[in-house]
Design an enzyme around this catalytic site. Structure first.
Site, PDB file in Angstrom:
ATOM      1  N   MET A  74      60.337  40.926  19.598  1.00 56.00           N
ATOM      2  CA  MET A  74      61.515  40.193  20.036  1.00 56.00           C
ATOM      3  C   MET A  74      62.153  40.866  21.245  1.00 56.00           C
ATOM      4  O   MET A  74      62.106  42.076  21.388  1.00 56.00           O
ATOM      5  CB  MET A  74      62.528  40.147  18.888  1.00 56.00           C
TER       6      MET A  74
ATOM      7  N   HIS B 147      58.911  49.733  17.763  1.00 59.51           N
ATOM      8  CA  HIS B 147      60.278  49.710  17.233  1.00 59.51           C
ATOM      9  C   HIS B 147      60.240  49.855  15.719  1.00 59.51           C
ATOM     10  O   HIS B 147      59.750  48.980  15.016  1.00 59.51           O
ATOM     11  CB  HIS B 147      60.980  48.402  17.598  1.00 59.51           C
TER      12      HIS B 147
ATOM     13  N   ASP C 281      62.381  44.327  25.800  1.00 59.74           N
ATOM     14  CA  ASP C 281      62.182  45.762  26.004  1.00 59.74           C
ATOM     15  C   ASP C 281      60.805  45.997  26.611  1.00 59.74           C
ATOM     16  O   ASP C 281      59.799  45.497  26.109  1.00 59.74           O
ATOM     17  CB  ASP C 281      62.312  46.502  24.664  1.00 59.74           C
TER      18      ASP C 281
ATOM     19  N   SER D  10      56.861  45.542  18.966  1.00 63.35           N
ATOM     20  CA  SER D  10      57.957  45.510  18.002  1.00 63.35           C
ATOM     21  C   SER D  10      57.542  44.698  16.786  1.00 63.35           C
ATOM     22  O   SER D  10      56.566  45.037  16.131  1.00 63.35           O
ATOM     23  CB  SER D  10      59.218  44.937  18.670  1.00 63.35           C
ATOM     24  N   THR D  11      58.235  43.602  16.490  1.00 59.55           N
ATOM     25  CA  THR D  11      57.927  42.811  15.294  1.00 59.55           C
ATOM     26  C   THR D  11      56.479  42.331  15.305  1.00 59.55           C
ATOM     27  O   THR D  11      56.026  41.714  16.260  1.00 59.55           O
ATOM     28  CB  THR D  11      58.862  41.591  15.212  1.00 59.55           C
TER      29      THR D  11
END
Length: 358
Positions: free
Chosen positions: A299, A206, A302, A179-180
């Site tokens: 973050m 993401h 998931d 993600s991030t």
């Protein structure tokens, strides 16, 4: 409660005011100033010492990308870019990620977005998250990677799962969730893997619709692998990486002797679509396949539940990115603390670990 100090850099007075008003409504955030262009933004960072900077890309005097290079070289601070959803905007976004931006927000309707309220919640949450980002991980330096042995030793309490090393004829799958900070992490890992890799790679990053195709195209040009945005009905091929398109979950099912990609727009999981859990749970249902799962910077948690499903249902080796190189140590932490990680590696050692298993 210590507030997150934010500097807003945008050449539009209207956008500066709108962003400041939205952020000021959140009790966790304090807007400490604004700047009309990148040059002014660099000066204000020195004066105001903000915790996070929001940065537009297209600005006079000094644009956002050039300003970002100066910021990361001289006074690293978490930067969240405000990006256009056009192809050019998406390309600039990934350039910004390479230069060290923590994250980005897609403007709803161009440079002057009258409907900015649509992303108000996302903007405030990403700014608060960015304030805790690992700025050392954003800046490339020669020291990264030298403590890999120390990192692995620190997590040596994790019991490795029962794993049978696959032979050259075994069918294998690699699945990655991030993600991030993910675009930079994916670039590093994919560029270190050979084009003749004896497995397909499935990736959930993401990211909103409109950006994953540009990400795939960019990574395809930087890697010996074939990298593409996944499409409904794609038959998995070794040496190819498939990135889940923004707005769709990615699953895999058997069709005769083939493994075939399916896309679905069912509800979000963990606040995301695509979701790593959805992909991992789908992979967990496939029998007779050796699987390598990788969780990198991001973050939340998931991927943790999906990895549990994979481990219950068959052979899987799990690699988590270390805290030292994760931009946000959320998703890897969840996997590590759950005892699901078989190896914990700095980002530049993850490709090596993947190759050891495939």
């Amino acid at each position: 409660m210590k507030k997150v100090k934010v500097l807003i850099v945008d050449d539009s007075a209207f956008m500066r005011k709108l962003i400041a008003d939205f952020l000021s409504e959140d009790v966790r955030i304090q807007v400490v100033g604004s700047a009309r262009n990148g040059e002014e933004g660099v000066k204000k960072i020195k004066e105001l010492n903000p915790d996070v900077v929001t940065m537009d890309v297209e600005m006079p005097v000094l644009n956002g990308l050039e300003a970002l290079k100066i910021i990361m070289k001289t006074m690293p601070v978490p930067v969240v870019m405000l990006s256009s959803t056009t192809k050019g905007g998406a390309d600039n976004t990934f350039t910004a990620m390479e230069y060290g931006a923590v994250d980005f927000i897609a403007k709803p309707s161009g440079p002057i977005s009258l409907d900015l309220h649509k992303i108000k919640t996302e903007l405030t949450e990403k700014i608060v998250l960015a304030s805790n980002a690992n700025t050392k991980g954003l800046v490339k330096h020669s020291g990264i990677g030298k403590n890999s042995a120390e990192v692995q030793q620190r997590y040596s309490k994790i019991e490795p799962c029962r794993y049978v090393q696959p032979n050259a004829n075994s069918r294998q799958l690699i699945c990655i969730g991030t993600s991030t900070g993910g675009p930079r992490a994916l670039q590093k890992v994919l560029s270190d893997l050979p084009g003749n890799l004896n497995a397909p790679i499935l990736i959930v990053q993401h990211m909103p619709a409109g950006f994953t195709k540009s990400l795939a195209s960019r990574l395809n040009g930087l890697s010996d692998l074939s990298v593409k945005e996944a499409e409904e009905g794609d038959i998995l091929q070794n040496g190819t990486a498939y990135i889940a398109p923004g707005g769709f979950h990615l699953t895999v099912a058997r069709s005769g002797k083939n493994l075939v990609i399916h896309l679905e727009d069912s509800p979000q999981r963990n606040g995301h679509r695509p979701s790593v859990d959805v992909l991992f749970e789908s992979i967990g249902e496939l029998k007779g396949i050796h699987k390598t799962a990788v969780i990198m910077t991001g973050m939340g948690a998931d991927g943790k539940k999906g990895l549990m499903t994979m481990k219950r249902n068959g052979e899987v080796r799990a690699i988590a990115e270390s805290k030292e190189t994760s931009i946000v140590f959320g998703m890897p932490r969840a996997v590590i603390e759950s005892g699901l990680a078989d190896e914990v590696k700095n980002i530049e050692r993850i490709a090596e670990s993947i190759l050891k298993f495939v």
